[in-house]
Design an enzyme around this catalytic site. Structure first.
Site, PDB file in Angstrom:
ATOM      1  N   HIS A 163      84.095  43.363  65.740  1.00 54.38           N
ATOM      2  CA  HIS A 163      83.004  42.656  66.414  1.00 54.38           C
ATOM      3  C   HIS A 163      83.452  41.445  67.214  1.00 54.38           C
ATOM      4  O   HIS A 163      82.655  40.833  67.901  1.00 54.38           O
ATOM      5  CB  HIS A 163      81.940  42.215  65.398  1.00 54.38           C
ATOM      6  CG  HIS A 163      82.388  41.032  64.577  1.00 54.38           C
ATOM      7  ND1 HIS A 163      83.287  41.148  63.551  1.00 54.38           N
ATOM      8  CD2 HIS A 163      82.081  39.715  64.660  1.00 54.38           C
ATOM      9  CE1 HIS A 163      83.509  39.960  63.022  1.00 54.38           C
ATOM     10  NE2 HIS A 163      82.792  39.069  63.685  1.00 54.38           N
TER      11      HIS A 163
HETATM   12  C1  UD1 Z   1      78.905  35.497  64.668  1.00 50.28           C
HETATM   13  C2  UD1 Z   1      80.001  34.458  64.479  1.00 50.28           C
HETATM   14  C3  UD1 Z   1      81.275  35.117  64.011  1.00 50.28           C
HETATM   15  C4  UD1 Z   1      81.027  35.961  62.775  1.00 50.28           C
HETATM   16  C5  UD1 Z   1      79.916  36.953  63.087  1.00 50.28           C
HETATM   17  C6  UD1 Z   1      79.582  37.859  61.932  1.00 50.28           C
HETATM   18  C7  UD1 Z   1      79.936  32.559  66.055  1.00 50.28           C
HETATM   19  C8  UD1 Z   1      80.616  31.961  67.224  1.00 50.28           C
HETATM   20  N1  UD1 Z   1      80.329  33.806  65.757  1.00 50.28           N
HETATM   21  O1  UD1 Z   1      79.323  36.386  65.699  1.00 50.28           O
HETATM   22  O2  UD1 Z   1      82.221  34.119  63.679  1.00 50.28           O
HETATM   23  O3  UD1 Z   1      82.219  36.627  62.408  1.00 50.28           O
HETATM   24  O4  UD1 Z   1      78.745  36.200  63.450  1.00 50.28           O
HETATM   25  O5  UD1 Z   1      78.615  38.787  62.285  1.00 50.28           O
HETATM   26  O6  UD1 Z   1      79.116  31.914  65.432  1.00 50.28           O
HETATM   27  N2  UD1 Z   1      72.589  39.982  67.436  1.00 50.28           N
HETATM   28  C9  UD1 Z   1      71.641  40.856  66.984  1.00 50.28           C
HETATM   29  N3  UD1 Z   1      70.956  40.525  65.854  1.00 50.28           N
HETATM   30  C10 UD1 Z   1      71.179  39.384  65.163  1.00 50.28           C
HETATM   31  C11 UD1 Z   1      72.149  38.510  65.656  1.00 50.28           C
HETATM   32  C12 UD1 Z   1      72.854  38.814  66.776  1.00 50.28           C
HETATM   33  O7  UD1 Z   1      71.405  41.898  67.560  1.00 50.28           O
HETATM   34  O8  UD1 Z   1      70.529  39.166  64.128  1.00 50.28           O
HETATM   35  C13 UD1 Z   1      73.358  40.345  68.650  1.00 50.28           C
HETATM   36  C14 UD1 Z   1      72.821  39.655  69.875  1.00 50.28           C
HETATM   37  O9  UD1 Z   1      72.937  40.536  70.902  1.00 50.28           O
HETATM   38  C15 UD1 Z   1      73.786  38.497  70.082  1.00 50.28           C
HETATM   39  C16 UD1 Z   1      75.087  39.097  69.571  1.00 50.28           C
HETATM   40  O10 UD1 Z   1      74.711  39.966  68.486  1.00 50.28           O
HETATM   41  O11 UD1 Z   1      73.830  38.086  71.391  1.00 50.28           O
HETATM   42  C17 UD1 Z   1      76.049  38.076  69.052  1.00 50.28           C
HETATM   43  O12 UD1 Z   1      75.458  37.272  68.030  1.00 50.28           O
HETATM   44  P1  UD1 Z   1      76.051  35.806  67.735  1.00 50.28           P
HETATM   45  O13 UD1 Z   1      75.350  35.202  66.593  1.00 50.28           O
HETATM   46  O14 UD1 Z   1      76.120  35.040  69.003  1.00 50.28           O
HETATM   47  O15 UD1 Z   1      77.573  36.104  67.340  1.00 50.28           O
HETATM   48  P2  UD1 Z   1      78.254  37.268  66.464  1.00 50.28           P
HETATM   49  O16 UD1 Z   1      79.024  38.167  67.365  1.00 50.28           O
HETATM   50  O17 UD1 Z   1      77.296  37.895  65.515  1.00 50.28           O
END
Ligand code: UD1
Length: 371
Positions: free
Chosen positions: A211
């Protein structure tokens, strides 16, 4: 009554906070308010963990959601500052903010707190990949540099913090609190029929997670990694619970169809903690870019081929079962052959990953209130 705030935001925070919150709740004179920033909001990235980890529901939810780094960080800063300014229910102010891990919510909550003069305690302090292109590395550096109490999971964390000039009395090697959760829930996870549901045999499949932006945000890199997994699946079924970020990228880059239609690939949505632990604890090998899973595989004694060029958790490589692969297909093939041939290193569990870290961390936090 002494009031503190504990903050969670994203999936990897929950398994660290659950045992710690229970240990803090055991102190009768302490009241811990649990705040969920809402960085992760999907039921399968958030709600399911509260149920399975037996963690009490958040007292306050900020609902910040997804966004660019600046947006997400800014929303947490703004909303959490308001929470801190309102203070505790009985009109008293909070004395300490406890943050865990390295996600955007961790850094933003610590920053909001210290700017209001509330000291922060950081659990999982001191880890460094020395790779500043990773958003988590920036979060770790900033959070540690502004936190007063630094709770460290592995010895290199102590060295890093000393080198960065932290005073000795700020540093506490307390062990790995996420492994507390793993040890306490392993029997329950193993009693589930997760493998049966996907027609899997213990030690006869690879478990994969990917991821990180560096691996999934470019079509070339992600395409190359998926090609490697397709190749692996010819010898060993590949079980891949796909993070929403990765799922979106696979669609966007038109990589999803070929991957999903590969016979040896079992693509799943993100799983809850127990199903995932059932799979990770019985896998032949784990292929991942996750930080937490590098540690969990070491605690479980399962070989872990880490799809990263560096790690902030070197103990998992030096003592544990992890090997850094980067995105080198040939290296992956070589180490898979070792795993399948039975000659892969056995690894050992690091000191203080004993299931008692939460007690030690809670004691340090409580004692720090009177310093
Ligand atoms: C975040 C953390 C990462 C961790 C990971 C575990 C940061 C910088 N990154 O990354 O360190 O390893 O979580 O999962 O804080 N999204 C959904 N549903 C949700 C949340 C997110 O669909 O409930 C999607 C959205 O499209 C979003 C993308 O995932 O834009 C990324 O989510 P984000 O929280 O920005 O970072 P992660 O890649 O999940």
């Amino acid at each position: 009554m002494r009031h503190i705030v504990c903050v969670v935001g994203a999936r990897p925070n929950f398994m660290k906070m659950a045992p710690l919150l229970r240990a803090l709740d055991a102190y009768p004179h302490l009241q811990a308010t649990l705040v969920h920033t809402g960085q992760h909001y999907d039921a399968n990235l958030s709600d399911v963990f509260f149920d399975e980890l037996d963690m009490r529901k958040p007292d306050i939810s900020l609902g910040v959601g997804s966004g660019k780094h600046g947006q997400q960080t800014a929303r947490v800063l703004e909303c959490f500052e308001e929470v801190l300014e309102r203070g505790a229910e009985d009109g008293q102010s909070y004395e300490r903010v406890v943050v865990v891990g390295d996600v955007n919510s961790t850094m933003a909550a610590a920053l909001a707190a210290v700017k209001l003069g509330i000291p922060a305690a950081h659990v999982e302090a001191g880890l460094r990949s020395f790779d500043r292109t990773m958003p988590e590395e920036i979060n770790r550096i900033v959070t540690d540099s502004i936190s007063d109490v630094l709770l460290v999971s592995e010895p290199t964390g102590m060295e890093n913090l000393r080198r960065e000039g932290h005073a000795e009395d700020q540093l506490h090697l307390t062990g790995n609190v996420m492994i507390d959760t793993l040890r306490s829930l392993l029997p329950r996870a193993r009693s589930l029929d997760t493998l049966g549901r996907y027609d899997l045999t213990p030690r006869e499949y690879a478990l994969v997670t990917l991821h990180r932006p560096a691996n999934v945000d470019s079509p070339e890199v992600l395409g190359r990694l998926l090609d490697v997994l397709i190749e692996v699946s010819e010898n060993l079924p590949v079980v891949f619970p796909v993070h929403p970020r990765t799922a979106r990228r696979m669609q966007e880059f038109q990589l999803a169809d070929r991957f999903q239609s590969t016979a040896g690939v079992i693509q799943l949505p993100p799983l809850g903690y127990l199903d995932f632990l059932a799979l990770s604890s019985q896998a032949k090998v784990i292929v991942t870019d996750s930080g937490g899973l590098q540690e969990e595989s070491t605690a479980l004694g399962v070989p872990c081929l880490t799809m990263r060029a560096n790690t902030e958790r070197p103990v998992t490589v030096n003592q544990g079962t992890s090997t850094l692969i980067g995105n080198d297909a040939e290296k992956l093939r070589r180490h898979l052959r070792e795993v399948l041939g039975g000659s892969y290193k056995p690894g050992q569990c690091p000191e203080l990953w004993d299931g008692r870290a939460a007690e030690r961390i809670a004691r340090v936090i409580v004692e720090s209130l009177d310093r």
